[in-house]
Design a protein around this motif. Sequence first.
Motif, PDB file in Angstrom:
ATOM      1  N   ALA A 133       0.826  -1.207   0.000  1.00  8.64           N
ATOM      2  CA  ALA A 133       0.000   0.000   0.000  1.00  8.64           C
ATOM      3  C   ALA A 133       0.861   1.258   0.000  1.00  8.64           C
ATOM      4  O   ALA A 133       0.590   2.217  -0.739  1.00  8.64           O
ATOM      5  N   VAL A 134       1.917   1.261   0.810  1.00  3.74           N
ATOM      6  CA  VAL A 134       2.817   2.421   0.859  1.00  3.74           C
ATOM      7  C   VAL A 134       3.560   2.557  -0.464  1.00  3.74           C
ATOM      8  O   VAL A 134       3.712   3.662  -1.002  1.00  3.74           O
ATOM      9  N   ALA A 135       4.014   1.426  -1.013  1.00  8.05           N
ATOM     10  CA  ALA A 135       4.714   1.459  -2.297  1.00  8.05           C
ATOM     11  C   ALA A 135       3.794   1.962  -3.403  1.00  8.05           C
ATOM     12  O   ALA A 135       4.230   2.681  -4.311  1.00  8.05           O
ATOM     13  N   LEU A 136       2.504   1.624  -3.333  1.00  9.79           N
ATOM     14  CA  LEU A 136       1.558   2.073  -4.351  1.00  9.79           C
ATOM     15  C   LEU A 136       1.400   3.591  -4.326  1.00  9.79           C
ATOM     16  O   LEU A 136       1.326   4.230  -5.380  1.00  9.79           O
ATOM     17  N   VAL A 137       1.357   4.173  -3.129  1.00 10.15           N
ATOM     18  CA  VAL A 137       1.285   5.636  -3.020  1.00 10.15           C
ATOM     19  C   VAL A 137       2.491   6.268  -3.714  1.00 10.15           C
ATOM     20  O   VAL A 137       2.368   7.221  -4.496  1.00 10.15           O
ATOM     21  N   GLY A 138       3.670   5.706  -3.437  1.00 14.68           N
ATOM     22  CA  GLY A 138       4.866   6.215  -4.091  1.00 14.68           C
ATOM     23  C   GLY A 138       4.854   5.991  -5.586  1.00 14.68           C
ATOM     24  O   GLY A 138       5.274   6.861  -6.363  1.00 14.68           O
ATOM     25  N   PHE A 139       4.354   4.837  -6.009  1.00 12.37           N
ATOM     26  CA  PHE A 139       4.288   4.508  -7.433  1.00 12.37           C
ATOM     27  C   PHE A 139       3.438   5.530  -8.177  1.00 12.37           C
ATOM     28  O   PHE A 139       3.810   6.001  -9.260  1.00 12.37           O
ATOM     29  N   VAL A 140       2.276   5.872  -7.619  1.00 14.60           N
ATOM     30  CA  VAL A 140       1.398   6.855  -8.257  1.00 14.60           C
ATOM     31  C   VAL A 140       2.131   8.181  -8.424  1.00 14.60           C
ATOM     32  O   VAL A 140       2.099   8.801  -9.503  1.00 14.60           O
ATOM     33  N   GLY A 141       2.812   8.621  -7.361  1.00 13.07           N
ATOM     34  CA  GLY A 141       3.558   9.870  -7.446  1.00 13.07           C
ATOM     35  C   GLY A 141       4.698   9.792  -8.439  1.00 13.07           C
ATOM     36  O   GLY A 141       4.916  10.719  -9.242  1.00 13.07           O
ATOM     37  N   GLY A 142       5.432   8.676  -8.424  1.00 13.59           N
ATOM     38  CA  GLY A 142       6.562   8.529  -9.331  1.00 13.59           C
ATOM     39  C   GLY A 142       6.142   8.433 -10.786  1.00 13.59           C
ATOM     40  O   GLY A 142       6.792   9.003 -11.670  1.00 13.59           O
ATOM     41  N   ALA A 143       5.051   7.714 -11.054  1.00 11.24           N
ATOM     42  CA  ALA A 143       4.572   7.596 -12.433  1.00 11.24           C
ATOM     43  C   ALA A 143       4.151   8.956 -12.975  1.00 11.24           C
ATOM     44  O   ALA A 143       4.377   9.264 -14.155  1.00 11.24           O
ATOM     45  N   PHE A 144       3.549   9.777 -12.117  1.00 10.99           N
ATOM     46  CA  PHE A 144       3.189  11.133 -12.551  1.00 10.99           C
ATOM     47  C   PHE A 144       4.443  11.964 -12.801  1.00 10.99           C
ATOM     48  O   PHE A 144       4.563  12.630 -13.841  1.00 10.99           O
ATOM     49  N   LEU A 145       5.383  11.943 -11.872  1.00  9.56           N
ATOM     50  CA  LEU A 145       6.619  12.719 -12.050  1.00  9.56           C
ATOM     51  C   LEU A 145       7.347  12.297 -13.321  1.00  9.56           C
ATOM     52  O   LEU A 145       7.956  13.133 -14.003  1.00  9.56           O
TER      53      LEU A 145
END
Length: 371
Positions: A133-145
Amino acid sequence: MILRRLGLGALGLAVVAAVALAAGPQAGILVAIGIGYGLVLEGLRFGFAGPWRLMIVERDARGLLAQLFAIGLVAAAAFPLLAANPLELAPAQAPIGTGMILGAFIFGAAMQVVMGCGSGTLVNAGSGNTIGAVALVGFVGGAFLGTLNAGFWASLGQLPLISAQSVAGPNGGLWLTLAGLALVAGFLIWRAAPGKRRPPARLFVAAALLAGLAILNLVVAGQPWGIVYGLGLWGAKLVTAFGADLSTTAFWANPVNATRLDQSILTDVTSLTDIGLVLGAFLIMRGKRDPGAPPAPLALQGWILVLIAGVVLGYSSRMAFGCNVGAFFSGISTGSAHGWVWFAAAFAGSALGLKLRPLVLIPARRQGVAA
């Protein structure tokens, strides 16, 4: 237990019906396909990152061979479908470039750190794994960046688009792809430890079901199964909700991307299957009599590092034009040469990621906290 499963099944059907009513039959079908992905991946324990780890660490080729089998099944259907419907169906093809190779290597390392690729992170989050779940939050942010810097990575140099179809034609391209899969499978069988060469029936069934869903995905959505675009879109919608103007960025100024940003996520085919995948994993986990022990708690810096690794995972997936699903699975199965290069670079990165994992997943007990 039976009543619980019936209730969970009714929940899944209710979500599909609600999406169909809100966004149309195609959207409902795509959510259902996504739920199918989640049911297969979680229910039959078919993954991508885990089998790569097993091959590197234990020379256990069974899971990776099942992945190649699934890719071959999809290719056998996708190549003729794409040839017969060039205007309606699009392959998952991308150019090979410096940024793409570097991104695939970094992605391979990051996915082993957080114990999941794009689909694995969604499955882990849906099944209640807090690291996922924590990695998914980061993934969403990273994919946008990653969308904000897509032009820079492309400027580092790219080859013209190369596909099996462009090299050998639709029919020859299919045989070329199947031959490549057979060669890799033969190498894996040769390198595997005794007793770790033949996938169990469970994995063959999972591979066949996953292939069937992926072919249906191609027909219904008009494009192959993907993960990353939807997550980047979620991040873009979040920042625009807080007042950010993305119309000046090259990626989101593109008419297609700008339209998707303005519309509901229920109109984005990748978002629909992503949502369904999380729900499918949730339904399977909630329906189990014994869901298993939760992962050990991490120290505070461990959670921070998992979040950062998730950002890296998402960002590098944009650099590499996809993850294990969009680049490796769908790329190879629809003829993209970049899928093969992605596979090699990400597999090499996985070996590094396995060495980094203990440095990131720091258990709480090291800090004197009861686990």
